[in-house]
Design a protein around this motif. Structure first.
Motif, short mmCIF file in Angstrom:
data_model
loop_
_atom_site.label_atom_id
_atom_site.label_comp_id
_atom_site.label_asym_id
_atom_site.label_seq_id
_atom_site.Cartn_x
_atom_site.Cartn_y
_atom_site.Cartn_z
N ASP A 15 33.67 -32.45 69.29
CA ASP A 15 33.69 -31.47 70.39
C ASP A 15 32.84 -31.92 71.58
OD1 ASP A 15 35.35 -29.81 68.98
OD2 ASP A 15 33.71 -28.66 68.09
N THR A 16 32.08 -32.98 71.44
CA THR A 16 31.18 -33.40 72.51
C THR A 16 31.84 -34.36 73.50
OG1 THR A 16 30.34 -35.20 71.14
CG2 THR A 16 29.15 -33.09 71.05
N SER B 241 35.13 -35.13 75.99
CA SER B 241 36.33 -34.58 76.62
C SER B 241 37.00 -35.68 77.44
CB SER B 241 35.98 -33.37 77.50
OG SER B 241 35.14 -33.77 78.54
N ILE B 242 38.28 -35.52 77.72
CA ILE B 242 39.02 -36.58 78.40
C ILE B 242 38.95 -36.47 79.91
CG2 ILE B 242 40.58 -36.96 76.48
CD1 ILE B 242 42.70 -35.39 77.99
N TYR B 243 38.41 -35.38 80.43
CA TYR B 243 38.34 -35.18 81.88
C TYR B 243 36.97 -34.61 82.22
CZ TYR B 243 39.80 -33.71 86.55
OH TYR B 243 39.91 -33.54 87.90
N GLU B 244 36.31 -35.20 83.18
CA GLU B 244 34.97 -34.76 83.59
C GLU B 244 35.10 -33.61 84.59
OE1 GLU B 244 31.34 -34.05 83.70
OE2 GLU B 244 31.85 -35.83 82.56
N THR C 120 39.35 -42.37 74.60
CA THR C 120 38.65 -41.10 74.71
C THR C 120 39.44 -39.97 74.07
OG1 THR C 120 37.71 -41.88 76.79
CG2 THR C 120 37.52 -39.54 76.34
N PHE C 121 40.76 -40.00 74.23
CA PHE C 121 41.60 -38.97 73.64
C PHE C 121 41.49 -38.98 72.12
CE2 PHE C 121 45.72 -37.78 71.77
CZ PHE C 121 45.70 -36.43 72.09
N GLN D 155 37.21 -43.62 83.77
CA GLN D 155 37.59 -42.66 82.75
C GLN D 155 39.10 -42.59 82.58
OE1 GLN D 155 35.39 -39.19 83.93
NE2 GLN D 155 33.52 -39.97 83.00
N SER E 92 38.16 -37.63 71.14
CA SER E 92 38.05 -36.20 71.40
C SER E 92 38.74 -35.35 70.33
CB SER E 92 38.60 -35.85 72.77
OG SER E 92 40.01 -35.94 72.78
#
Length: 97
Positions: free
Chosen positions: A60-61, A63-66, A52-53, A45, A56
């Motif tokens: 809204d589904t 996010s960049i951090y789990e 991913t950024f 990730q 995002s």
């Protein structure tokens, strides 16, 4: 203003400041799962972070951090993944003349 009133005002102000600072303290992450994502997922990730950024920003589904991670090992993998991606990019940028 008498000395007793001044001491009371200072004590009330000190208590208010302590309560305000206490309200800013971070609490536990109740959504975190000890068996959640680990080092390898963090590494992956972190490497796909730029893509991913961008995604995002439009949904809204994603996010960049789990948040469902196992703690420090996920963070180490995430930061290492960012470094593995950004290191070559920064090195190539410096070579251009």
């Amino acid at each position: 203003m008498s000395t007793t009133t001044r001491r009371g005002a200072v004590a009330a102000l000190a208590i208010a400041v302590l309560l305000l600072l206490g309200a800013c303290a971070a609490g536990p992450n109740v959504a975190a799962n000890p068996g959640g994502y680990g080092f390898w997922w963090g590494l992956w990730q972190g490497m796909i972070l730029p893509i991913t950024f961008i995604v995002s920003l439009f949904t809204d589904t994603v996010s960049i951090y789990e948040i469902d991670n196992n703690g420090n090992w996920y963070d180490v993998g995430f930061m290492l993944g960012i470094a593995l991606f950004s290191g070559p990019v920064i090195a190539l940028r410096g070579r251009r003349s």
